[in-house]
Design a protein around this motif. Structure first.
Motif, PDB file in Angstrom:
ATOM      1  N   GLY A 438     -25.134   0.595 -15.168  1.00 50.84           N
ATOM      2  CA  GLY A 438     -24.081  -0.359 -14.805  1.00 50.84           C
ATOM      3  C   GLY A 438     -24.198  -0.797 -13.362  1.00 50.84           C
ATOM      4  O   GLY A 438     -23.280  -0.564 -12.567  1.00 50.84           O
ATOM      5  N   VAL A 439     -25.326  -1.419 -13.028  1.00 51.36           N
ATOM      6  CA  VAL A 439     -25.612  -1.702 -11.619  1.00 51.36           C
ATOM      7  C   VAL A 439     -25.353  -3.142 -11.209  1.00 51.36           C
ATOM      8  O   VAL A 439     -25.475  -3.488 -10.028  1.00 51.36           O
ATOM      9  CB  VAL A 439     -27.081  -1.333 -11.276  1.00 51.36           C
ATOM     10  CG1 VAL A 439     -27.306   0.151 -11.498  1.00 51.36           C
ATOM     11  CG2 VAL A 439     -28.071  -2.148 -12.100  1.00 51.36           C
ATOM     12  N   PHE A 440     -24.977  -4.007 -12.140  1.00 56.00           N
ATOM     13  CA  PHE A 440     -24.838  -5.418 -11.812  1.00 56.00           C
ATOM     14  C   PHE A 440     -23.394  -5.875 -11.635  1.00 56.00           C
ATOM     15  O   PHE A 440     -23.140  -7.001 -11.214  1.00 56.00           O
ATOM     16  CB  PHE A 440     -25.515  -6.277 -12.891  1.00 56.00           C
ATOM     17  CG  PHE A 440     -26.966  -5.960 -13.077  1.00 56.00           C
ATOM     18  CD1 PHE A 440     -27.883  -6.229 -12.087  1.00 56.00           C
ATOM     19  CD2 PHE A 440     -27.424  -5.361 -14.248  1.00 56.00           C
ATOM     20  CE1 PHE A 440     -29.232  -5.930 -12.240  1.00 56.00           C
ATOM     21  CE2 PHE A 440     -28.764  -5.046 -14.415  1.00 56.00           C
ATOM     22  CZ  PHE A 440     -29.669  -5.338 -13.415  1.00 56.00           C
ATOM     23  N   ASP A 441     -22.427  -5.027 -11.958  1.00 59.07           N
ATOM     24  CA  ASP A 441     -21.040  -5.490 -12.025  1.00 59.07           C
ATOM     25  C   ASP A 441     -20.511  -6.009 -10.694  1.00 59.07           C
ATOM     26  O   ASP A 441     -19.844  -7.039 -10.642  1.00 59.07           O
ATOM     27  CB  ASP A 441     -20.116  -4.403 -12.595  1.00 59.07           C
ATOM     28  CG  ASP A 441     -20.263  -3.063 -11.914  1.00 59.07           C
ATOM     29  OD1 ASP A 441     -20.240  -3.012 -10.678  1.00 59.07           O
ATOM     30  OD2 ASP A 441     -20.402  -2.049 -12.619  1.00 59.07           O
ATOM     31  N   MET A 442     -20.793  -5.304  -9.595  1.00 56.53           N
ATOM     32  CA  MET A 442     -20.257  -5.761  -8.307  1.00 56.53           C
ATOM     33  C   MET A 442     -20.830  -7.121  -7.929  1.00 56.53           C
ATOM     34  O   MET A 442     -20.110  -7.994  -7.433  1.00 56.53           O
ATOM     35  CB  MET A 442     -20.531  -4.723  -7.213  1.00 56.53           C
ATOM     36  CG  MET A 442     -19.692  -3.469  -7.359  1.00 56.53           C
ATOM     37  SD  MET A 442     -19.736  -2.379  -5.906  1.00 56.53           S
ATOM     38  CE  MET A 442     -21.390  -1.684  -6.055  1.00 56.53           C
ATOM     39  N   ALA A 443     -22.128  -7.312  -8.191  1.00 59.71           N
ATOM     40  CA  ALA A 443     -22.774  -8.568  -7.822  1.00 59.71           C
ATOM     41  C   ALA A 443     -22.277  -9.725  -8.683  1.00 59.71           C
ATOM     42  O   ALA A 443     -22.065 -10.836  -8.175  1.00 59.71           O
ATOM     43  CB  ALA A 443     -24.294  -8.439  -7.952  1.00 59.71           C
ATOM     44  N   PHE A 444     -22.062  -9.497  -9.990  1.00 59.78           N
ATOM     45  CA  PHE A 444     -21.660 -10.640 -10.811  1.00 59.78           C
ATOM     46  C   PHE A 444     -20.153 -10.865 -10.820  1.00 59.78           C
ATOM     47  O   PHE A 444     -19.684 -11.957 -11.161  1.00 59.78           O
ATOM     48  CB  PHE A 444     -22.249 -10.579 -12.224  1.00 59.78           C
ATOM     49  CG  PHE A 444     -21.715  -9.538 -13.176  1.00 59.78           C
ATOM     50  CD1 PHE A 444     -20.400  -9.544 -13.620  1.00 59.78           C
ATOM     51  CD2 PHE A 444     -22.564  -8.568 -13.698  1.00 59.78           C
ATOM     52  CE1 PHE A 444     -19.934  -8.614 -14.525  1.00 59.78           C
ATOM     53  CE2 PHE A 444     -22.106  -7.625 -14.615  1.00 59.78           C
ATOM     54  CZ  PHE A 444     -20.785  -7.643 -15.029  1.00 59.78           C
ATOM     55  N   LEU A 445     -19.375  -9.869 -10.420  1.00 62.03           N
ATOM     56  CA  LEU A 445     -17.924 -10.061 -10.379  1.00 62.03           C
ATOM     57  C   LEU A 445     -17.437 -10.552  -9.008  1.00 62.03           C
ATOM     58  O   LEU A 445     -16.407 -11.228  -8.929  1.00 62.03           O
ATOM     59  CB  LEU A 445     -17.217  -8.747 -10.718  1.00 62.03           C
ATOM     60  CG  LEU A 445     -17.350  -8.252 -12.167  1.00 62.03           C
ATOM     61  CD1 LEU A 445     -16.811  -6.843 -12.305  1.00 62.03           C
ATOM     62  CD2 LEU A 445     -16.640  -9.197 -13.141  1.00 62.03           C
ATOM     63  N   ARG A 446     -18.163 -10.232  -7.964  1.00 60.61           N
ATOM     64  CA  ARG A 446     -17.700 -10.542  -6.606  1.00 60.61           C
ATOM     65  C   ARG A 446     -17.429 -12.038  -6.368  1.00 60.61           C
ATOM     66  O   ARG A 446     -16.474 -12.378  -5.657  1.00 60.61           O
ATOM     67  CB  ARG A 446     -18.714 -10.001  -5.582  1.00 60.61           C
ATOM     68  CG  ARG A 446     -18.239 -10.086  -4.149  1.00 60.61           C
ATOM     69  CD  ARG A 446     -19.152  -9.282  -3.230  1.00 60.61           C
ATOM     70  NE  ARG A 446     -20.467  -9.869  -3.041  1.00 60.61           N
ATOM     71  CZ  ARG A 446     -20.753 -10.775  -2.090  1.00 60.61           C
ATOM     72  NH1 ARG A 446     -19.821 -11.182  -1.258  1.00 60.61           N
ATOM     73  NH2 ARG A 446     -21.980 -11.234  -1.971  1.00 60.61           N
ATOM     74  N   THR A 566     -25.215   0.309   4.851  1.00 63.23           N
ATOM     75  CA  THR A 566     -24.313   0.117   3.722  1.00 63.23           C
ATOM     76  C   THR A 566     -24.896   0.848   2.525  1.00 63.23           C
ATOM     77  O   THR A 566     -26.115   0.877   2.325  1.00 63.23           O
ATOM     78  CB  THR A 566     -24.114  -1.376   3.376  1.00 63.23           C
ATOM     79  OG1 THR A 566     -25.348  -1.928   2.906  1.00 63.23           O
ATOM     80  CG2 THR A 566     -23.616  -2.150   4.581  1.00 63.23           C
ATOM     81  N   LEU A 567     -24.023   1.448   1.733  1.00 63.61           N
ATOM     82  CA  LEU A 567     -24.467   2.278   0.614  1.00 63.61           C
ATOM     83  C   LEU A 567     -23.681   1.921  -0.634  1.00 63.61           C
ATOM     84  O   LEU A 567     -22.445   1.898  -0.618  1.00 63.61           O
ATOM     85  CB  LEU A 567     -24.266   3.760   0.952  1.00 63.61           C
ATOM     86  CG  LEU A 567     -24.603   4.770  -0.153  1.00 63.61           C
ATOM     87  CD1 LEU A 567     -26.089   4.738  -0.498  1.00 63.61           C
ATOM     88  CD2 LEU A 567     -24.176   6.181   0.270  1.00 63.61           C
ATOM     89  N   GLU A 568     -24.395   1.655  -1.720  1.00 61.43           N
ATOM     90  CA  GLU A 568     -23.748   1.320  -2.996  1.00 61.43           C
ATOM     91  C   GLU A 568     -24.622   1.791  -4.146  1.00 61.43           C
ATOM     92  O   GLU A 568     -25.845   1.934  -4.009  1.00 61.43           O
ATOM     93  CB  GLU A 568     -23.535  -0.195  -3.101  1.00 61.43           C
ATOM     94  CG  GLU A 568     -24.812  -1.010  -3.020  1.00 61.43           C
ATOM     95  CD  GLU A 568     -24.550  -2.476  -2.724  1.00 61.43           C
ATOM     96  OE1 GLU A 568     -23.892  -3.120  -3.560  1.00 61.43           O
ATOM     97  OE2 GLU A 568     -24.992  -2.969  -1.674  1.00 61.43           O
ATOM     98  N   ASP A 569     -24.010   2.030  -5.300  1.00 59.60           N
ATOM     99  CA  ASP A 569     -24.790   2.371  -6.495  1.00 59.60           C
ATOM    100  C   ASP A 569     -24.856   1.165  -7.417  1.00 59.60           C
ATOM    101  O   ASP A 569     -24.783   1.267  -8.635  1.00 59.60           O
ATOM    102  CB  ASP A 569     -24.206   3.588  -7.214  1.00 59.60           C
ATOM    103  CG  ASP A 569     -22.766   3.378  -7.660  1.00 59.60           C
ATOM    104  OD1 ASP A 569     -22.161   2.361  -7.255  1.00 59.60           O
ATOM    105  OD2 ASP A 569     -22.248   4.231  -8.402  1.00 59.60           O
ATOM    106  N   GLY A 574     -26.677  -9.462  -3.833  1.00 61.97           N
ATOM    107  CA  GLY A 574     -25.338  -9.997  -4.075  1.00 61.97           C
ATOM    108  C   GLY A 574     -24.222  -8.985  -4.142  1.00 61.97           C
ATOM    109  O   GLY A 574     -23.082  -9.349  -4.428  1.00 61.97           O
ATOM    110  N   GLY A 575     -24.514  -7.725  -3.864  1.00 66.23           N
ATOM    111  CA  GLY A 575     -23.503  -6.696  -4.011  1.00 66.23           C
ATOM    112  C   GLY A 575     -22.712  -6.410  -2.750  1.00 66.23           C
ATOM    113  O   GLY A 575     -22.470  -7.298  -1.927  1.00 66.23           O
ATOM    114  N   PHE A 576     -22.315  -5.135  -2.585  1.00 67.20           N
ATOM    115  CA  PHE A 576     -21.463  -4.721  -1.472  1.00 67.20           C
ATOM    116  C   PHE A 576     -22.143  -4.967  -0.120  1.00 67.20           C
ATOM    117  O   PHE A 576     -21.537  -5.519   0.801  1.00 67.20           O
ATOM    118  CB  PHE A 576     -21.101  -3.245  -1.645  1.00 67.20           C
ATOM    119  CG  PHE A 576     -20.502  -2.604  -0.425  1.00 67.20           C
ATOM    120  CD1 PHE A 576     -19.264  -3.001   0.066  1.00 67.20           C
ATOM    121  CD2 PHE A 576     -21.182  -1.590   0.238  1.00 67.20           C
ATOM    122  CE1 PHE A 576     -18.717  -2.410   1.195  1.00 67.20           C
ATOM    123  CE2 PHE A 576     -20.641  -0.979   1.362  1.00 67.20           C
ATOM    124  CZ  PHE A 576     -19.413  -1.395   1.848  1.00 67.20           C
TER     125      PHE A 576
END
Length: 637
Positions: A438-446, A566-569, A574-576
């Motif tokens: 589940g690695v794309f949610d932050m990038a596609f929801l942001r 910056t650190l994210e999973d 396009g993410g955090f």
């Protein structure tokens, strides 16, 4: 192997299987089932679904000319027997292991895996595309889609059936009807299939028609159409309703015993000669041939380690109590909130035990809905409830939420409805691999307006985020959290509302700052504690909110530190980290920033520990990056 598996030991591919006599197929199935039980008991994976299709798999490879004839599996956790028969028996012990074979059909792995799968309800559409392509090229290949384990409840399956019936392509859909997904199937379709399978009058008529059909098939197209019309009319009368599949212009055959391998061979040989779209309805038992799996089908969908002789699941004992699974924190918290707030409802697309919404279902069954494998419907169903003043908590695995992207934008965010979307299995999930991370949610929801996006550092934060979301009621929330266990055993704290869009400093430091979001931040805390032993002091900021970002906190960090990680999973693209860079780029004095997260590639399967290390986001990777950043000049990445 030859002693324990005298027949299976000689089979390395379907050509070896075809050399056997039909009467040898029954013992082959027995050996194949034993091989799966032996393997999965000590190397965990999906279990019950593959046991249920052993006979069907053997019959398919015995009758059809695979891989020239295309065999498309739905979901893929039905496909272990398929993998074993198609050249991967000797490496099956590496199934789902790091650098080993995938737990799902994978085109890169074998020519027998004609289509990569992992998500449900895709087989009919893919098979139809292959059948049309073959037709256009004048190729006389057979294309077979095996759909089951609840996948027919997905809307995409019906789209495929509808389109297949409108074409005359040579496609065979096999419905593996075991009345199960991970949990028992739900909905009107389940009742419809039950009617077909239990109607004694209909089944006797079906057998008579089947026996006579061969005589009519040689009489020409007019006679065949007449027989088909008569057959459909009588079926409808006996079932007191029209046949759903034949209404969609698919020839329907069945139901048949999906565990009678010799009968399946006969039927499949007959169906090879019948052109056009058709559906064979097979009745199977999930976990067939292993009593514990038959008796507890949900638990043995993917049971983990278990004792082969007794069926008892092996639980590793720990000296200290383990933290709970995040899904259980969600489930218990949702029940607490639902008792407090009568407007709260739970919605899940066929994952009540997988996401622990069964906790709410058991206590308040009228407040929870399992809508089947239908993520798009789940989101818009939730939007409809929210439009009427309710507060739905819609729980979907992160990778499955990708299928409902339009509904999240159009039906929820555009209307600013207070749907709380809880994305379970966010980040790296482990052995299920690329289809499930589940690695794309932050990038596609942001980029979506109106949405609040949060991720907790630990179990207490998850509870407080759920509590705050149902209080906010000003628009949609997304709460993302990982698979597996958290950090805290003492997690059932009193609820506390969080300030919207505010992060927190969790560790002071002087040399650099790490900005993190979600439970991956615990790796940063561990790294910082060890770096302090060599006199590198790292400040840790738990951002909590991806959207809205805490710009006051970011400004504080910018003024205090010239070196930032910056650190994210989640995906780096396009993410955090990208969001943080966007903020810093708008300022005159921009610090050095290194982003750690999931690189721009699909991450394969392995344990989370192995995959964190591969991506450089485990404790050691963070320490190495921090040490280098403190001691060298590094360009912004």
């Amino acid at each position: 192997m030859p002693n324990r598996y005298p027949l299976l030991g000689k089979i390395d591919n379907p050509e070896d299987l075809k050399k056997l006599k039909e009467e040898d197929l029954v013992p082959v199935c027995s050996e194949l089932r034993d091989f799966i039980i032996d393997s999965v008991s000590c190397n965990p994976g999906h279990f019950g679904a593959s046991l249920g299709v052993v006979e069907l798999t053997v019959a398919l490879h015995y009758v059809f000319n695979t891989p020239y004839d295309r065999l498309v599996w739905d979901v893929g956790h039905q496909a272990y027997a398929h993998k074993i028969l198609t050249g991967r028996k000797s490496v099956f012990h590496t199934n789902r292991k790091y650098k080993g074979i995938s737990g799902f059909p994978n085109r890169k792995e074998s020519p027998f895996d004609s289509f990569g799968v992992g998500h449900s309800s895709t087989s009919i559409s893919a098979a139809l595309g292959m059948a049309i392509a073959a037709q256009k090229k004048g190729e006389q290949r057979q294309v077979i889609a095996v759909i089951g384990d609840g996948s027919l409840t997905g809307g995409m399956a019906f789209e495929g059936l509808n389109n297949a019936g409108a074409n005359n392509a040579n496609i065979l859909v096999i419905l593996n009807d075991n009345n199960m997904a991970i949990d028992p199937n739900v909905g009107a379709l389940k009742e419809y299939l039950l009617d077909i399978t239990t109607s004694k009058t209909y089944n006797k008529f079906k057998t008579d028609v089947w026996n006579a059909l061969g005589k009519f098939e040689n009489l020409g197209p007019k006679a065949r159409r007449l027989v088909q019309k008569l057959e459909g009319s009588v079926k409808s009368a006996l079932l007191h309703r029209s046949n759903l599949f034949e209404s969609l212009n698919l020839r329907y055959f069945g139901p048949v015993d999906g565990h009678d391998v010799e009968y399946l061979v006969k039927i499949l040989n007959d169906l090879k000669d019948i052109p056009g779209p058709k559906l064979l309805h097979c009745i199977t038992t999930k976990g067939k041939g292993y009593k514990p799996a038959e008796e507890n089908q949900t638990a043995f969908h993917a049971p983990g380690l278990f004792d082969r002789e007794t069926g008892k699941q092996i639980v590793v004992k720990h000296e200290k109590p383990l933290p709970p699974k995040y899904q259980d924190v969600f489930g218990e918290t949702l029940l607490e909130l639902a008792i407090m707030n009568p407007k709260i409802y739970g919605i899940t697309p066929a994952m009540p035990s997988g996401c622990s919404m069964n906790i709410l279902m058991d206590k308040l069954p009228e407040r929870a809905f399992d809508v089947g494998i239908a993520e798009q419907h789940a989101v818009t169903f939730a939007a409809g409830m929210a439009a009427e003043g309710d507060i739905p908590f819609c729980n979907i695995y992160s990778s499955f939420s990708q299928r409902a992207y339009d509904q999240i934008i159009h039906d929820v965010a555009l209307q600013n409805l207070p749907v709380v979307m809880c994305l379970d299995r966010a980040g790296i999930v482990g052995e299920d691999g690329a289809t499930h991370h589940g690695v794309f949610d932050m990038a596609f929801l942001r980029p979506i307006p109106n949405i609040t996006i949060v991720s907790p550092l630990n179990e207490v934060e998850l509870r407080n985020m759920m509590f705050t979301a149902q209080l906010d009621n000003q628009g949609p929330w997304v709460i993302r959290y990982p698979r597996g266990r958290g950090e805290l055993t003492d997690w059932k704290k009193p609820f506390r509302a969080l300030a919207k869009g505010k992060g927190q400093l969790v560790r002071e430091g002087r040399d650099l700052a790490i900005l993190c979001i979600g439970p991956i931040g615990n790796e940063a805390i561990k790294a910082a504690n060890e770096l302090s032993l060599i006199d590198i002091e790292v400040a840790i900021y738990d951002m909590r909110f991806l959207k809205p970002l805490d710009e006051e906190l970011l400004e504080e960090v910018r003024l205090r530190f010239q070196k930032i990680i910056t650190l994210e999973d989640g995906a780096l693209a396009g993410g955090f980290g990208s969001a943080v860079l966007e903020y810093f780029c708008s300022k005159a004095n921009m610090p050095q920033v290194v982003r750690l997260g999931i690189p721009d590639k699909f991450i394969e399967h392995g344990s989370p520990t192995e995959l964190y290390r591969e991506c450089g986001i485990d404790k050691e990777g963070i320490k190495a990056t921090a040490f280098k950043l403190v001691n060298e000049n590094i360009r912004v990445k």
